[in-house]
Design a protein around this motif. Structure first.
Motif, PDB file in Angstrom:
ATOM      1  N   ARG A  80      33.092 -25.768 -11.151  1.00  0.00           N
ATOM      2  CA  ARG A  80      32.407 -25.579 -12.444  1.00  0.00           C
ATOM      3  C   ARG A  80      31.126 -24.771 -12.259  1.00  0.00           C
ATOM      4  O   ARG A  80      30.790 -23.918 -13.081  1.00  0.00           O
ATOM      5  N   ALA A  81      30.406 -25.047 -11.176  1.00  0.00           N
ATOM      6  CA  ALA A  81      29.166 -24.313 -10.926  1.00  0.00           C
ATOM      7  C   ALA A  81      29.448 -22.836 -10.700  1.00  0.00           C
ATOM      8  O   ALA A  81      28.732 -21.966 -11.213  1.00  0.00           O
ATOM      9  N   THR A  82      30.497 -22.537  -9.930  1.00  0.00           N
ATOM     10  CA  THR A  82      30.858 -21.137  -9.689  1.00  0.00           C
ATOM     11  C   THR A  82      31.256 -20.447 -10.979  1.00  0.00           C
ATOM     12  O   THR A  82      30.840 -19.307 -11.244  1.00  0.00           O
TER      13      THR A  82
ATOM     14  N   PHE B 211      23.432 -22.352 -11.669  1.00  0.00           N
ATOM     15  CA  PHE B 211      23.776 -23.200 -10.533  1.00  0.00           C
ATOM     16  C   PHE B 211      22.993 -24.509 -10.573  1.00  0.00           C
ATOM     17  O   PHE B 211      23.560 -25.604 -10.423  1.00  0.00           O
TER      18      PHE B 211
ATOM     19  N   PHE C  66      31.671 -28.006  -7.795  1.00  0.00           N
ATOM     20  CA  PHE C  66      31.331 -26.666  -7.324  1.00  0.00           C
ATOM     21  C   PHE C  66      32.186 -25.597  -8.013  1.00  0.00           C
ATOM     22  O   PHE C  66      31.728 -24.469  -8.206  1.00  0.00           O
TER      23      PHE C  66
ATOM     24  N   GLU D  73      24.164 -26.863 -13.403  1.00  0.00           N
ATOM     25  CA  GLU D  73      25.415 -27.562 -13.134  1.00  0.00           C
ATOM     26  C   GLU D  73      25.232 -28.718 -12.155  1.00  0.00           C
ATOM     27  O   GLU D  73      25.920 -29.732 -12.255  1.00  0.00           O
ATOM     28  N   LEU D  74      24.304 -28.573 -11.213  1.00  0.00           N
ATOM     29  CA  LEU D  74      24.115 -29.622 -10.205  1.00  0.00           C
ATOM     30  C   LEU D  74      23.136 -30.715 -10.641  1.00  0.00           C
ATOM     31  O   LEU D  74      23.141 -31.800 -10.048  1.00  0.00           O
TER      32      LEU D  74
END
Length: 211
Positions: free
Chosen positions: A78-80, A105, A76, A108-109
């Motif tokens: 890295r996603a942010t 987002f 999360f 990344e997931l």
């Protein structure tokens, strides 16, 4: 992290060796959980994948569950960071920012199948991971609200914006879970496109326009 004992070995400090082992364990944990499932992620399985003995596992983590919590935090984070970087380079309109936020987002997931399985499926099998994911969603909501504030005054109140952001971000995660299970008859780009339109509609309600 425990105190590090010992000096350099082969030109590598004891602290650097500890960090390297910890990284190997995290990478091994993602591999095991992301391919075999959380139930298969025993200390022995993670250590076998990392090529380390169990004593090295316990110098970094008290349990596999704590390793998994650390992993989901990293994902999360890295996603942010990816979302913030995308927004910084987005076009001038709210619609532009909404779209790149969603794309970053989702990428990344779902870009790594192991990450997708871990965050969207296996994390539901642990109370600690479920609580941690909820906390991370709240953090993502705070980031989203901060981004919206930069667009100027809103027509809707702060509590309304918070509820809207929570529903949108939580809803996106649930959509991705359904997609992973094959329960949505759309490919990922189409899901992102439809979801971006939904976010545009909500943003227009809150801010009065999409500019």
């Amino acid at each position: 992290m425990p105190a590090v004992k010992g000096g350099s070995y082969g030109g590598v400090s004891a602290l650097d060796r500890l960090h390297d082992r910890r990284r190997r364990l995290l990478d091994a944990g993602l591999e095991v959980i992301g391919t075999e499932g959380l139930a298969a992620a025993t200390v022995r399985a993670v250590c076998r994948e990392a090529g380390l003995s169990s004593r090295f596992f316990y110098e970094s983590f008290p349990s596999v569950e704590q390793l998994a919590v650390t992993l989901i935090d990293e994902i999360f984070e890295r996603a942010t960071a990816a979302v913030l970087a995308a927004v910084a380079n987005a076009g001038p309109t709210a619609s532009d920012r909404n779209r790149v936020t969603i794309e970053a987002f989702v990428r990344e997931l779902t870009g790594d199948p192991r990450v997708a399985r871990f965050t969207l499926m296996e994390a539901l099998g642990s109370e600690a991971l479920t609580r941690r994911r909820l906390a991370l969603v709240h953090s993502a909501v705070a980031v989203a609200i901060d981004q919206k504030r930069s667009m100027g005054p809103a027509r809707k109140s702060g509590p309304y914006r918070e509820v809207a952001a929570m529903v949108l971000i939580g809803g996106l995660i649930e959509l991705l879970i359904l997609w992973i299970h094959g329960e949505i008859d759309s490919d990922l780009p189409q899901i992102v496109e439809n979801y971006a339109q939904l976010v545009d509609d909500v943003s227009e309600t809150i801010h009065g326009d999409s500019a």
